[in-house]
Design a protein around this motif. Structure first.
Motif, mmCIF file in Angstrom:
data_model
loop_
_atom_site.group_PDB
_atom_site.id
_atom_site.type_symbol
_atom_site.label_atom_id
_atom_site.label_comp_id
_atom_site.label_asym_id
_atom_site.label_seq_id
_atom_site.Cartn_x
_atom_site.Cartn_y
_atom_site.Cartn_z
ATOM 1 N N ILE A 88 -4.899 3.775 5.998
ATOM 2 C CA ILE A 88 -3.456 4.032 5.919
ATOM 3 C C ILE A 88 -2.864 4.099 7.312
ATOM 4 N N ASP A 91 4.454 4.117 8.721
ATOM 5 C CA ASP A 91 5.428 3.041 8.852
ATOM 6 C C ASP A 91 6.766 3.656 9.261
ATOM 7 N N ARG A 104 7.101 7.136 5.507
ATOM 8 C CA ARG A 104 6.749 5.860 4.881
ATOM 9 C C ARG A 104 5.359 5.474 5.365
ATOM 10 N N PHE A 105 4.638 4.745 4.527
ATOM 11 C CA PHE A 105 3.265 4.363 4.863
ATOM 12 C C PHE A 105 2.967 2.946 4.410
ATOM 13 N N LYS A 106 1.943 2.386 5.030
ATOM 14 C CA LYS A 106 1.344 1.119 4.603
ATOM 15 C C LYS A 106 -0.143 1.391 4.490
ATOM 16 N N GLU A 107 -0.741 0.921 3.421
ATOM 17 C CA GLU A 107 -2.180 1.119 3.285
ATOM 18 C C GLU A 107 -2.824 -0.128 2.698
ATOM 19 N N ARG A 108 -4.091 -0.244 3.010
ATOM 20 C CA ARG A 108 -4.905 -1.260 2.343
ATOM 21 C C ARG A 108 -5.977 -0.473 1.605
ATOM 22 N N SER A 123 2.500 -0.319 0.064
ATOM 23 C CA SER A 123 3.385 0.411 0.966
ATOM 24 C C SER A 123 4.266 1.315 0.115
ATOM 25 N N LYS A 125 6.403 5.514 0.089
ATOM 26 C CA LYS A 125 6.939 6.724 0.715
ATOM 27 C C LYS A 125 6.274 7.938 0.086
ATOM 28 N N TRP A 143 5.493 3.899 -4.604
ATOM 29 C CA TRP A 143 5.081 2.623 -4.024
ATOM 30 C C TRP A 143 6.213 1.626 -4.116
#
Length: 143
Positions: A88, A91, A104-108, A123, A125, A143
């Motif tokens: 994670i 963002d 806010r976040f971006k994850e794989r 991605s 919040k 998401w």
């Protein structure tokens, strides 16, 4: 996500960050740094390793699928995502008010599913609602 309901809970001391919020005496800037550390260093949304002292023991964790109690969320997250692929990133900044903390976040993600390890980017919040004592009482992931 049946893994969230079927495992016994570790004692509170077993989770990262055993100190209580009151003992930490965090102002808003320090709280933002503590949450940022949980995201960047602890990767808490994919490892379950959060600073437990920031959370009310009755905090409920809600995502787009279901709602979980604190211990079940920790255990389920560890079982479902903790692996070398899942990661994670922030963002944007961690915003703190007396009512909430949000970012806010971006994850794989790689789901730990036998034989078919499903991978997906995501991605969204996260809003952490604060109670009167400053502890997080609600976790809402969209998401």
């Amino acid at each position: 996500l049946a893994v969230f309901g079927g495992v016994s809970s570790p004692p509170p001391a077993a989770a990262a960050g055993g100190e209580t919020f009151e003992k930490m005496k965090l102002d808003d800037a320090a709280l933002a740094k503590a949450v940022e550390k949980d995201i960047v260093e602890n990767q808490f949304m994919v490892t379950g390793k959060l600073t437990r002292g920031l959370y009310d023991e009755k905090c409920m964790f809600t995502d787009e699928i279901d709602t979980y109690a604190l211990d079940k969320w920790i255990e389920g997250t560890q079982l479902l995502f903790q692996n070398d692929y899942s990661h994670i990133d922030l963002d944007g900044p961690v915003a703190v008010t007396s009512e909430k903390v949000e970012f806010r976040f971006k994850e794989r993600l790689q789901f730990n599913i036998p034989l078919v390890p499903l991978k997906c980017p995501l991605s969204g919040k996260l809003v952490l609602t604060r109670g009167a004592d400053g502890l997080f009482t609600n976790y809402k992931e969209t998401w």
